[in-house]
Design a protein around this motif. Structure first.
Motif, mmCIF file in Angstrom:
data_model
loop_
_atom_site.group_PDB
_atom_site.id
_atom_site.type_symbol
_atom_site.label_atom_id
_atom_site.label_comp_id
_atom_site.label_asym_id
_atom_site.label_seq_id
_atom_site.Cartn_x
_atom_site.Cartn_y
_atom_site.Cartn_z
ATOM 1 N N ASP A 320 -54.630 -63.052 80.146
ATOM 2 C CA ASP A 320 -54.085 -61.726 79.805
ATOM 3 C C ASP A 320 -53.585 -61.692 78.365
ATOM 4 O O ASP A 320 -53.773 -60.699 77.647
ATOM 5 N N ALA A 321 -52.926 -62.760 77.930
ATOM 6 C CA ALA A 321 -52.398 -62.813 76.565
ATOM 7 C C ALA A 321 -53.536 -62.789 75.550
ATOM 8 O O ALA A 321 -53.433 -62.128 74.500
ATOM 9 N N GLY A 322 -54.611 -63.500 75.845
ATOM 10 C CA GLY A 322 -55.765 -63.468 74.959
ATOM 11 C C GLY A 322 -56.352 -62.082 74.857
ATOM 12 O O GLY A 322 -56.661 -61.595 73.760
ATOM 13 N N PHE A 323 -56.497 -61.417 75.980
ATOM 14 C CA PHE A 323 -57.046 -60.053 75.999
ATOM 15 C C PHE A 323 -56.174 -59.114 75.173
ATOM 16 O O PHE A 323 -56.681 -58.321 74.362
ATOM 17 N N GLY A 386 -68.063 -53.413 68.940
ATOM 18 C CA GLY A 386 -69.411 -53.898 69.212
ATOM 19 C C GLY A 386 -69.477 -55.384 69.472
ATOM 20 O O GLY A 386 -70.455 -55.869 70.039
ATOM 21 N N MET A 387 -68.459 -56.128 69.062
ATOM 22 C CA MET A 387 -68.443 -57.562 69.337
ATOM 23 C C MET A 387 -68.207 -57.822 70.822
ATOM 24 O O MET A 387 -67.505 -57.050 71.493
ATOM 25 N N CYS A 388 -68.781 -58.903 71.324
ATOM 26 C CA CYS A 388 -68.616 -59.293 72.730
ATOM 27 C C CYS A 388 -68.198 -60.766 72.792
ATOM 28 O O CYS A 388 -68.739 -61.598 72.053
ATOM 29 N N PHE A 389 -67.260 -61.060 73.677
ATOM 30 C CA PHE A 389 -66.699 -62.398 73.785
ATOM 31 C C PHE A 389 -66.419 -62.758 75.238
ATOM 32 O O PHE A 389 -66.219 -61.879 76.084
ATOM 33 N N SER A 390 -66.311 -64.063 75.486
ATOM 34 C CA SER A 390 -65.671 -64.523 76.721
ATOM 35 C C SER A 390 -64.183 -64.688 76.447
ATOM 36 O O SER A 390 -63.780 -64.952 75.311
ATOM 37 N N LEU A 409 -65.692 -59.645 77.569
ATOM 38 C CA LEU A 409 -65.192 -58.358 77.115
ATOM 39 C C LEU A 409 -66.012 -57.874 75.928
ATOM 40 O O LEU A 409 -66.713 -58.631 75.272
ATOM 41 N N TYR A 410 -65.936 -56.574 75.689
ATOM 42 C CA TYR A 410 -66.531 -56.003 74.485
ATOM 43 C C TYR A 410 -65.473 -55.174 73.780
ATOM 44 O O TYR A 410 -64.525 -54.678 74.393
ATOM 45 N N ILE A 411 -65.635 -55.060 72.476
ATOM 46 C CA ILE A 411 -64.638 -54.386 71.664
ATOM 47 C C ILE A 411 -65.065 -52.943 71.421
ATOM 48 O O ILE A 411 -66.160 -52.673 70.910
ATOM 49 N N THR A 412 -64.220 -52.016 71.817
ATOM 50 C CA THR A 412 -64.420 -50.593 71.558
ATOM 51 C C THR A 412 -63.553 -50.194 70.360
ATOM 52 O O THR A 412 -62.688 -50.967 69.932
ATOM 53 N N PHE A 419 -65.874 -56.429 80.997
ATOM 54 C CA PHE A 419 -67.044 -56.021 81.772
ATOM 55 C C PHE A 419 -66.755 -56.071 83.272
ATOM 56 O O PHE A 419 -67.451 -55.415 84.056
ATOM 57 N N THR A 420 -65.782 -56.869 83.665
ATOM 58 C CA THR A 420 -65.519 -57.129 85.076
ATOM 59 C C THR A 420 -64.050 -56.887 85.391
ATOM 60 O O THR A 420 -63.198 -56.876 84.501
ATOM 61 N N ASN A 421 -63.768 -56.717 86.671
ATOM 62 C CA ASN A 421 -62.385 -56.720 87.122
ATOM 63 C C ASN A 421 -61.918 -58.170 87.189
ATOM 64 O O ASN A 421 -62.593 -59.020 87.773
ATOM 65 N N GLN A 422 -60.763 -58.447 86.604
ATOM 66 C CA GLN A 422 -60.253 -59.810 86.641
ATOM 67 C C GLN A 422 -59.933 -60.232 88.075
ATOM 68 O O GLN A 422 -59.675 -59.396 88.945
ATOM 69 N N SER A 423 -59.948 -61.533 88.273
ATOM 70 C CA SER A 423 -59.563 -62.089 89.567
ATOM 71 C C SER A 423 -58.084 -61.810 89.802
ATOM 72 O O SER A 423 -57.245 -62.203 88.987
#
Length: 431
Positions: A320-323, A386-390, A409-412, A419-423
């Protein structure tokens, strides 16, 4: 989670199907040929998954033309006269061409100005022309001729007698070496500013394909999770997942680790059998039209211990902190710093020491599972739309277990979006 999983597996096929249908999973008719050809021991839930690729929209020719034009603009800015590509993700990105590599050169030259050129073994020319969509200049070479000379001729015919040629980073050395001997007056540099300068920023069409790959991965994972049992070998668990992907209509797979081996970030060579109370880590994905997913889920067979819960919750807090740190304009290293700080504050580390987080927090993703650029210390590349990361910090405790949660995730323009719902919890890894 133990109770939920066991109850789930006790349900009849019809009820189980309804449960997964509610989560967005579909099943095939039992008369489907793909189902009939399943292994006898494949769980019914896996057997009954059906293709979910209807409506997938491939990248258009117009988009590929725009990519080539952007590459040529970047070449002009960087004072690079042409770039050399051999088969791989970048060739596919710009032209849609898929071709295998061998000792025989098959290559593409994208010049800063002028038409694309292909270099192809003569005996493969007709097959190549069937597949080539962009550029009519196909230079062939016989088995007793030099393909490197053909490349040099392309440069000369484009007016490039001196200047700079970008070599794509995955081009093999013997190809580069042969070309530079045939064109000694040219300077050879990395083509990464051009290839990464295009590929790092995903279009809406690319995001849509990556979204589909992530959606299908969660479907396959959820179905595979429902098959776990005491005494299950690794191969059976990962085999169920591979079959799930295949039945969904895509190529994909997963590696899994059990117990103390989940502390090995990319798995162990030691054969493992699942036992009650083990932590289970599954990491993998699939591709849709070449675009990749990469997801990790970690959970427990049976009732988690308090220690397992605490470390899992710490890992989720770190993710979460990274996001939260992945803000437009922030340096990529800020994401790694934020995720790592949570783990360090809990008494692990510091830095890359274990117990703790021994690797970067995330990597770029697109046509390659790992591509430019990374959430890692020292990377000051600004985060841009437009960037995408894990986003995948890991808590590694050798001798006990490891916990990794990975979502891409992708950057808007407004910031990051998964892209997904987190666990949501160790008990309910898929909600």
């Amino acid at each position: 989670m133990c109770t939920d999983r066991r109850d789930f597996l006790r349900l009849s096929a019809g009820i189980a199907g309804a449960t997964l249908l509610g989560a967005g999973v579909s099943f095939a008719d039992t008369n489907n040929v793909d189902v009939i050809q399943q292994r006898q021991d494949t769980p019914e839930l896996i057997q009954r998954l059906r293709r979910m690729t209807a409506g997938v929209v491939p990248i258009s020719d117009d988009e590929r033309k725009a990519r080539i034009a952007k590459a040529q603009r970047l070449m002009a800015e960087r004072k690079i006269d042409a770039i050399f590509l051999e088969p791989g993700s970048s060739m596919f990105y710009f032209t849609g061409m898929r071709w295998s590599t061998s000792e025989r050169m098959f290559a593409l030259v994208i010049p800063q100005r002028g038409e694309l050129a292909w270099v192809c073994p003569k005996f493969e020319e007709e097959r190549a022309r069937e597949l080539i969509k962009f550029g009519n200049d196909v230079r062939t070479w016989e088995e007793d001729q030099s393909p490197y000379r053909r490349v040099a001729e392309v440069f000369r015919d484009r007016g490039i007698r001196t200047g700079r040629i970008g070599i794509e980073e995955r081009a093999r050395f013997f190809l580069f070496d042969g070309i530079r001997q045939e064109a000694p007056r040219l300077e050879f540099v990395s083509a990464t500013p051009i290839t990464a300068g295009c590929r790092m920023f995903k279009s809406p069409a690319e995001i849509a394909l990556m979204q589909k790959a992530n959606d299908l991965t969660i479907v396959a994972y959820r179905a595979t999770w429902a098959t776990m049992r005491d005494g299950m070998p690794q191969g059976e668990f990962s085999g169920n997942c591979a079959t799930a992907f295949r039945n969904l209509g895509v190529q994909g797979g997963v590696f899994c680790s059990f117990g103390k081996y989940t502390a090995f970030p990319h798995g162990s060579s030691t054969p493992q059998t699942l036992a009650e109370g083990d932590v289970i880590l599954m990491d993998g994905g699939c591709n849709v039209e070449g675009y990749q997913s990469d997801i990790t889920r970690t959970f427990v067979l049976g009732k988690p211990t308090q220690r397992q819960r605490d470390i899992w919750d710490l890992e989720r807090k770190s993710q979460d902190a990274g996001f939260a740190a992945a803000k437009v304009g922030a340096p990529c290293e800020a994401v790694d710093a934020a995720a790592r700080q949570v783990i360090t504050d809990a008494g692990f580390g510091p830095d890359h020491k274990t117990p703790g987080l021994p690797h970067r927090t995330g990597h770029g993703i697109g046509l390659d599972g790992h591509e430019w650029t990374n959430f890692v210390r020292g990377n000051k590349t600004p985060i841009q739309p437009g960037m995408c990361f894990s986003d995948e910090p890991t808590v590694v405790i050798y001798g006990e277990f490891g916990i990794r949660l990975e979502d891409c995730l992708y950057i808007t323009p407004d910031g990051p979006k998964f892209f997904t719902n987190q666990s949501p919890s160790i008990d309910k890894p898929f909600g």
